[in-house]
Write an enzyme that holds these catalytic residues in place. Sequence first.
Site, mmCIF file in Angstrom:
data_model
loop_
_atom_site.group_PDB
_atom_site.id
_atom_site.type_symbol
_atom_site.label_atom_id
_atom_site.label_comp_id
_atom_site.label_asym_id
_atom_site.label_seq_id
_atom_site.Cartn_x
_atom_site.Cartn_y
_atom_site.Cartn_z
ATOM 1 N N LYS A 162 32.210 42.971 33.728
ATOM 2 C CA LYS A 162 32.401 41.554 34.030
ATOM 3 C C LYS A 162 32.277 40.739 32.747
ATOM 4 O O LYS A 162 31.258 40.819 32.035
ATOM 5 C CB LYS A 162 31.355 41.104 35.056
ATOM 6 C CG LYS A 162 31.652 41.623 36.443
ATOM 7 C CD LYS A 162 32.980 41.099 36.959
ATOM 8 C CE LYS A 162 33.140 41.399 38.437
ATOM 9 N NZ LYS A 162 34.437 40.945 38.945
ATOM 10 N N ASP A 189 36.957 42.174 33.640
ATOM 11 C CA ASP A 189 37.356 41.212 34.669
ATOM 12 C C ASP A 189 36.652 39.885 34.388
ATOM 13 O O ASP A 189 35.423 39.804 34.458
ATOM 14 C CB ASP A 189 36.939 41.744 36.051
ATOM 15 C CG ASP A 189 37.409 40.847 37.183
ATOM 16 O OD1 ASP A 189 38.050 39.812 36.911
ATOM 17 O OD2 ASP A 189 37.128 41.185 38.353
ATOM 18 N N GLU A 215 41.490 41.721 33.728
ATOM 19 C CA GLU A 215 41.721 41.174 35.068
ATOM 20 C C GLU A 215 41.440 39.674 35.087
ATOM 21 O O GLU A 215 40.440 39.219 34.535
ATOM 22 C CB GLU A 215 40.795 41.921 36.035
ATOM 23 C CG GLU A 215 41.058 41.688 37.500
ATOM 24 C CD GLU A 215 40.340 42.742 38.354
ATOM 25 O OE1 GLU A 215 40.418 43.954 38.020
ATOM 26 O OE2 GLU A 215 39.676 42.369 39.328
ATOM 27 N N ASP A 240 44.119 39.882 40.612
ATOM 28 C CA ASP A 240 43.150 40.102 41.698
ATOM 29 C C ASP A 240 43.165 38.862 42.600
ATOM 30 O O ASP A 240 43.835 38.851 43.640
ATOM 31 C CB ASP A 240 41.758 40.387 41.118
ATOM 32 C CG ASP A 240 40.692 40.521 42.189
ATOM 33 O OD1 ASP A 240 41.030 40.509 43.387
ATOM 34 O OD2 ASP A 240 39.491 40.621 41.858
ATOM 35 N N LYS A 264 42.819 45.454 47.528
ATOM 36 C CA LYS A 264 41.490 45.574 48.125
ATOM 37 C C LYS A 264 41.586 45.733 49.640
ATOM 38 O O LYS A 264 42.010 44.809 50.341
ATOM 39 C CB LYS A 264 40.644 44.342 47.782
ATOM 40 C CG LYS A 264 40.407 44.185 46.281
ATOM 41 C CD LYS A 264 39.430 43.080 45.954
ATOM 42 C CE LYS A 264 39.163 43.029 44.462
ATOM 43 N NZ LYS A 264 38.252 41.937 44.068
ATOM 44 N N GLN A 292 35.071 44.373 46.336
ATOM 45 C CA GLN A 292 34.517 43.046 46.568
ATOM 46 C C GLN A 292 33.002 43.123 46.659
ATOM 47 O O GLN A 292 32.407 42.432 47.447
ATOM 48 C CB GLN A 292 35.042 42.536 47.908
ATOM 49 C CG GLN A 292 35.947 41.394 47.730
ATOM 50 C CD GLN A 292 36.763 41.065 48.922
ATOM 51 O OE1 GLN A 292 37.912 40.809 48.757
ATOM 52 N NE2 GLN A 292 36.186 41.036 50.104
HETATM 53 C C1 MUC Z 1 36.298 41.406 41.392
HETATM 54 O O1 MUC Z 1 37.107 42.285 41.138
HETATM 55 O O2 MUC Z 1 36.555 40.258 41.105
HETATM 56 C C2 MUC Z 1 33.779 39.545 42.288
HETATM 57 C C3 MUC Z 1 33.526 38.859 43.434
HETATM 58 C C4 MUC Z 1 33.976 39.630 44.496
HETATM 59 O O3 MUC Z 1 33.972 39.384 45.671
HETATM 60 O O4 MUC Z 1 34.480 40.768 44.057
HETATM 61 C C5 MUC Z 1 34.342 40.759 42.717
HETATM 62 C C6 MUC Z 1 35.006 41.796 42.016
HETATM 63 MG MG MG Z 2 38.438 40.895 40.048
#
Ligand code: MUC
Ligand code: MG
Length: 370
Positions: A162, A189, A215, A240, A264, A292
Amino acid sequence: MRITQVEAIPYSLPVARVARFASGSITRADLVLVRVCTDEGLVGRAEAQPRPYTYGETQASIVAAIRDWLSPALEGLDPLRIELAHERCAALEGNVVARGAVDLALWDLAGQILGRPCRELLGGYADDVAAAHMVSYGEPAAMAAEALEYRERFGIRTFKVKVGREVAVDVAACAAIRDAVPEAELYVDANRGWSVEQALRAGDELGELGILAIEEPIAIDDAAGRRRLAERWAVPLVGDESCISLAHTDRALNEGAVRMVSVKAARTGFTESRRIVALCEARNVGVIAGSQYEGAVGALATAALAPALAATARRAAEVMNYTDLADDVLAEPIEIRDGRIVPPDAPGLGIEIDEDKLAHYRVDEAPALV
Ligand code: MUC
Ligand code: MG
């Protein structure tokens, strides 16, 4: 067999590790267990994860959407008519997480009726899939220690890091992880957290660390900014938040910036996720089975989808964040073997709920026994 009712049970699990990222944080796992009940006693199950900062859905709104809209829409339907169920649920605008979870529960039910695991019903391409772990915000050294722990404890070799903070911190975090697990596959991401200028700088510096994809770097409405980044980067920009449905994905691909898509199960169920994967295949765009921050019940859905299709089986699936929780409601632990998640062989999703734990963690009134 007929559907009698779709139940939505809100429950909240404690976390062992708080997840922080550019768009929000998870300090307690507020979840909803969806149960598609039938007149023959079989029950399809799935988990919904409220993510207000991404979809505008809360735990309460998911419960209300299911109770007031989706359950009445499905009552009386043969549960194997999944396309018809999908069409009826799609009459409710938005609410992607609520609708996605109902779709997953229908597939779980279909698997139970047919006596086959969802992984086989969805395509049966592979038996298992490599698992990726998502490392959320922390001090760079702590993030590196977490990656190393997952490498040693579970055999994980792929990490989504992240980012979306100060570029120097993001680069330091990725460099620390690269040092700790030199052979790791890393992608990042930003959850839309950077400005265009930050993203330009970050892309250059992260490129030198061998980052494989980036991402959602910036605001998804900034189509020109996203195109500018994509043109400059050698690695794909992953869609995403810009790809939360089939139609969104189509638009994002038409805009020309997205070269890889996070699909997802948690928001597009299995029915629409398969359509998204097909669209990506037709456009020669790679896919990642994304996460998620599911609980363990949710992880089983991704564990069924990812190995089922050739396109998703090719890359590590984001399934490990259930390990951030201090507890879950599954009766049997999830199997991770040498960095791979192995979906249960049981019919459907193989979800067996520990009812005592669910009773302990549910946050509504349990129905009175009659
Ligand atoms: C992502 O890929 O963004 C961050 C918040 C969420 O709900 O999933 C993430 C993962
Ligand atoms: Mg994401």
